[in-house]
Design an enzyme around this catalytic site. Structure first.
Site, mmCIF file in Angstrom:
data_model
loop_
_atom_site.group_PDB
_atom_site.id
_atom_site.type_symbol
_atom_site.label_atom_id
_atom_site.label_comp_id
_atom_site.label_asym_id
_atom_site.label_seq_id
_atom_site.Cartn_x
_atom_site.Cartn_y
_atom_site.Cartn_z
ATOM 1 C CB SER A 145 -0.966 -0.048 1.195
ATOM 2 O OG SER A 145 -1.984 0.899 1.070
ATOM 3 C CG ASP A 221 -7.332 -3.416 -2.174
ATOM 4 O OD1 ASP A 221 -7.979 -2.554 -1.549
ATOM 5 O OD2 ASP A 221 -6.095 -3.518 -2.129
ATOM 6 C CG HIS A 254 -5.525 -2.792 1.171
ATOM 7 N ND1 HIS A 254 -4.956 -2.474 -0.047
ATOM 8 C CD2 HIS A 254 -4.915 -1.979 2.079
ATOM 9 C CE1 HIS A 254 -4.064 -1.515 0.113
ATOM 10 N NE2 HIS A 254 -4.009 -1.189 1.404
#
Length: 274
Positions: A145, A221, A254
């Site tokens: 991320s 995600d 995620h």
């Protein structure tokens, strides 16, 4: 350096340290996993950059990377995601301030005094690690991320320094998405031309030295369409015939369940490019 903790894992040692950083002007914490091979010689090292709200402990305790690192003879270095502590600038939101350094050198008050994570990750921490631990100068870099943004950006800005780069659900185009725009406006100011030095899409468009890259993106995600936009990076890579593999993983989100499912592939990818 102050040793915080030391735990045996898969025949090697996972250690956490605290040290005074010149780059940030604060006390910083990092962890290092030394595989069993490090007891008899130097080993290559993978730097892992974590995402928003994380510390060095998220990856260490949730990803399950030590087993494969021990097999491959690979050290893992896990820095924190920002300077921390009393008197260090912070914000109420999770995406700015402590836990959200975005791996940039801030130029704007009140952030500029301590938020120099780019210098810390690229220069200070590797110099410290290579001085005090049995590691070679063979380096790879990976992250998740915000840390995926950091890993790709750092690799592209430093050709020849890393043998490979990878990322899970990276923010590839921070100057064009809300997370990045909020952070960059605060840390770097309103002149958007100053943001481009930290934007992986912009850096890839101008890059001259190839580096093998692997990106995994979960198709479930919830951050993908607004914040991550991996297709923007993949499209540029395809235009430039860049050595990128982008894998879209059905069903994955995620979380660290996603990272734990594919971290072995990433470690083996990096090991193949030492």
């Amino acid at each position: 350096m102050e040793l915080i903790s030391s735990n045996c894992a898969f025949g090697g040692w996972h250690k956490r340290y605290r040290h005074q950083s010149v780059a940030t002007g604060t006390s910083m914490t990092f962890a290092i996993y030394l595989p069993p091979q490090a007891a008899s010689g130097k080993v290559p090292v993978l730097y892992w950059l974590s995402g928003l709200t994380c510390t060095d402990e998220n990856f260490a305790t949730k990803a399950g990377a030590q087993r494969v690192a021990a097999e491959l003879g690979m050290a893992l270095v896990l820095p924190d995601t920002s300077p921390r502590g009393d008197g260090i600038a912070d914000a109420e939101g999770y995406d700015l301030g402590q836990g959200a350094g975005f791996y940039v050198n801030a130029t704007q008050a009140p952030w500029a005094q301590h938020y120099r994570m780019y210098d810390y990750v690229v220069d200070e921490l590797p110099a410290l690690v290579e001085t005090h631990f049995p590691v070679t100068t063979q380096r790879a870099i990976s992250g998740h991320s915000m840390g995926g943004h950091g890993a790709l950006m750092v690799a592209l800005r430093n050709p020849g320094r890393y043998s490979s780069a990878s990322a899970f659900a990276p923010i590839v185009n921070p100057s064009q998405v809300p997370w990045g725009q909020n952070a960059f406006a605060h840390y770097l100011g309103d002149d958007r031309s100053n943001w481009l030095a930290y934007d992986s899409c912009q850096l890839l468009a101008a890059a001259e030295t190839e580096i093998p890259m692997l990106i995994d993106q979960g198709e479930q995600d919830s951050f993908m369409p607004l914040q991550l936009q991996p297709d923007a990076f993949a499209s540029l890579a395809q235009q430039r015939n860049w050595p990128l593999t982008l894998r879209r993983q059905p069903g994955y989100d995620h979380s660290y369940y996603f990272i734990a499912s594919f971290i072995e592939d990433h470690l083996r990818f990096h090991s193949a490019h030492w």
